[in-house]
Design a protein around this motif. Sequence first.
Motif, PDB file in Angstrom:
ATOM      1  N   PHE A   1      -7.341  11.606   1.175  1.00 56.59           N
ATOM      2  CA  PHE A   1      -7.253  12.025  -0.220  1.00 56.59           C
ATOM      3  C   PHE A   1      -8.297  13.091  -0.575  1.00 56.59           C
ATOM      4  O   PHE A   1      -8.162  13.784  -1.590  1.00 56.59           O
TER       5      PHE A   1
ATOM      6  N   GLU B   1       0.780   4.258  -2.914  1.00 52.56           N
ATOM      7  CA  GLU B   1       0.489   5.664  -2.631  1.00 52.56           C
ATOM      8  C   GLU B   1       1.535   6.603  -3.200  1.00 52.56           C
ATOM      9  O   GLU B   1       1.234   7.771  -3.499  1.00 52.56           O
ATOM     10  N   THR B   2       2.758   6.136  -3.359  1.00 50.06           N
ATOM     11  CA  THR B   2       3.866   7.041  -3.683  1.00 50.06           C
ATOM     12  C   THR B   2       4.478   6.790  -5.055  1.00 50.06           C
ATOM     13  O   THR B   2       5.565   7.288  -5.340  1.00 50.06           O
TER      14      THR B   2
ATOM     15  N   ASP C   1       0.824  -1.212   0.000  1.00 52.37           N
ATOM     16  CA  ASP C   1       0.000   0.000   0.000  1.00 52.37           C
ATOM     17  C   ASP C   1       0.858   1.261   0.000  1.00 52.37           C
ATOM     18  O   ASP C   1       0.529   2.251  -0.666  1.00 52.37           O
ATOM     19  N   ASN C   2       1.958   1.242   0.739  1.00 51.31           N
ATOM     20  CA  ASN C   2       2.836   2.414   0.795  1.00 51.31           C
ATOM     21  C   ASN C   2       3.434   2.722  -0.571  1.00 51.31           C
ATOM     22  O   ASN C   2       3.553   3.891  -0.965  1.00 51.31           O
TER      23      ASN C   2
ATOM     24  N   ILE D   1      -3.442   4.013  -6.024  1.00 50.82           N
ATOM     25  CA  ILE D   1      -4.202   3.285  -5.022  1.00 50.82           C
ATOM     26  C   ILE D   1      -5.687   3.569  -5.230  1.00 50.82           C
ATOM     27  O   ILE D   1      -6.079   4.672  -5.638  1.00 50.82           O
TER      28      ILE D   1
ATOM     29  N   GLU E   1      -7.489   6.374   4.523  1.00 50.80           N
ATOM     30  CA  GLU E   1      -6.754   6.938   3.400  1.00 50.80           C
ATOM     31  C   GLU E   1      -7.682   7.723   2.490  1.00 50.80           C
ATOM     32  O   GLU E   1      -7.313   8.780   1.977  1.00 50.80           O
TER      33      GLU E   1
ATOM     34  N   LYS F   1      -7.488   6.757  -3.819  1.00 50.98           N
ATOM     35  CA  LYS F   1      -7.139   8.024  -4.475  1.00 50.98           C
ATOM     36  C   LYS F   1      -7.888   8.159  -5.793  1.00 50.98           C
ATOM     37  O   LYS F   1      -8.342   9.254  -6.155  1.00 50.98           O
TER      38      LYS F   1
END
Length: 350
Positions: free
Chosen positions: A348, A307-308, A303-304, A316, A344, A319
């Motif tokens: 967003f 996101e990036t 997941d990290n 993700i 999350e 988002k």
Amino acid sequence: MILQEMLHQTIVRGASDLHIVAGYAPSIRIMNELVNVQGAVVLQNSQTTELLESILSPEKKQELNLNKELDFAIEFEDARFRVNYYYSYKGLSGVFRTISKKIKTLEDLGLPSYLYKLSKASQGLVLFTGPTGEGKSTTISALIEYINQTDRKHIITIEDPIEYTYPPGKSIISQREMHTNTHSWSKALRAILREDPDVVLIGEMRDLDTIQAALTIAETGHLVFSTLHTNSTPEAINRMIDVFPAHQQNQLRNQLSTVLNAIIYQRLIPNVEKSLRVPAVEILINTPAIASLIREGKIFMIDNVLETSEDKDMIIFDKYLSRLYKNNIITKEDANTYSVRKKEFEKFLL
């Protein structure tokens, strides 16, 4: 009311499914809700049996009687229907899933055009995941048709049943339907490597054998598309690994980290006007960072990376939902309902 009238209503009213169940009035699913077919009345078992058997060949009737369930496809007017017959305690029932004869492009579907990149790979596994009825097969058909019209390939599909049929293009497409063109998934998958494929579509990775076959075919220099039913891209990785015995899982992680190209999680969300459903996706691309997490069994950390890593065509799901809401395509209520990671998603929205 005859079956053809019900199928016609299903098409003209834009319904995704027609349900014919003994003890109920025939119903169609519109915008994810069941409503009665206009003019329909409650049907008894003898009536549903007569309706549903009216389109079966003697061979299909025999198969239904033997197995107590049946999958097949039919064409009617401007649509195809994926059909499942089954028995409940009230009697024979059937579900007809609408499949458009026209294969839509990613642009038609409202999906990111960079997904076309997935069809340009020479080998590897591209997996679509999400609940049933969320447009996975439709998206895959857009990619298969893109290959068909742009490349000279041999595409083999193994489906249960065949859903989309493809027009003539640059490629050769061999579509095989379970029970009609082959007797089993295992036999069909074993034979594929002797049929000189470039691209393989496996309708669904159902069990250990089909998952292992998909990975092997991808590993031996072929591009493989398939589907799985999970609620996120990391969960799809866990599902594939967990199917295998514990002593094989480390080997499976290593294999998967090498052959995986991408996983796309897809849902269909009602638009603001509640007139149609639009796709929302989570896209996981197998970068070196993702491959390392898979090998090390650190799926919880994916997941990290999602996101990036938008610069690497990843996003993700939550988002993506927030963007649909901010662009006034879906409502905040629906976005929140469908979100996978609630905290999350709220982040967003800021």
